[in-house]
Enzyme design. Sequence first.
Site, PDB file in Angstrom:
ATOM      1  CG  ASP A  60     -39.096 135.052  22.546  1.00  0.00           C
ATOM      2  OD1 ASP A  60     -38.974 134.736  23.956  1.00  0.00           O
ATOM      3  OD2 ASP A  60     -40.375 134.965  22.205  1.00  0.00           O
ATOM      4  CD  GLU A 131     -35.499 136.705  24.771  1.00  0.00           C
ATOM      5  OE1 GLU A 131     -36.402 135.670  25.360  1.00  0.00           O
ATOM      6  OE2 GLU A 131     -35.896 138.014  24.609  1.00  0.00           O
TER       7      GLU A 131
END
Length: 242
Positions: A60, A131
Amino acid sequence: MAESALTPLRLAQLRRFAARFALSEPEALSWELLHRALIHPSWSAQEGGEDNDRLEFLGDEILRLLAAEFLYRADPELTVGEMTAVRSVLVSDVALAELAEGYDLGEFLVVGRSASGDERGRITRLADGFEAVIGALYLSTGDLGLIRPWLLPHLAHLAESVMADPTRGNHKSALQELTQKLAAGELPEYRLVDPGPPFRYEVWALGRLWGSGEGPSKKLAQQRAARGAYAALRSAFDTALQ
């Protein structure tokens, strides 16, 4: 888990998945990390062992950095506010889930029984898995060499689409601003007409229906409804807004 500890079937699956990215240095990829990136927490809760939570956290942050850097270099005239708005769309669950689907990530994601039938959480699972894969690629080499070549074209394509959209991808916010321009204090009303999933919403404002939208989550269904309502309102009140 080292490569030798992976079953031949799982290793073959991981190789098929990695081939989709056309990595510049595929031999540098850690299969153990990629395997972990594709283990949803629902599986570890059911069977024990590691999952992709920590890799998702890392991925992320890397995605946010790459998106910010891309926007900074792409257009020197973009303000900080504009870059922030566009980046929020680039790294949104919806955008990442669409990218994940393009690489068939769901086919390789290991999930537990509690999540396997949870259609509402599908977008989040795919986005989190994407992610985590980014995190695994980064840790495999300690740099962005396995990520930039295939990810930046995606960011460029999506950013172009978002920047061409006057709502910057946030249709609900844009619709609210528009209704308040037309009538002080007027707010759109989102009415749930199908509890789903898929969910379906209607958008009412100024005493009438302006649009509807459907999606696997309430949030996405409302955004889709707002997108149609925004376009309809702009068309109906174009002269008044000039």
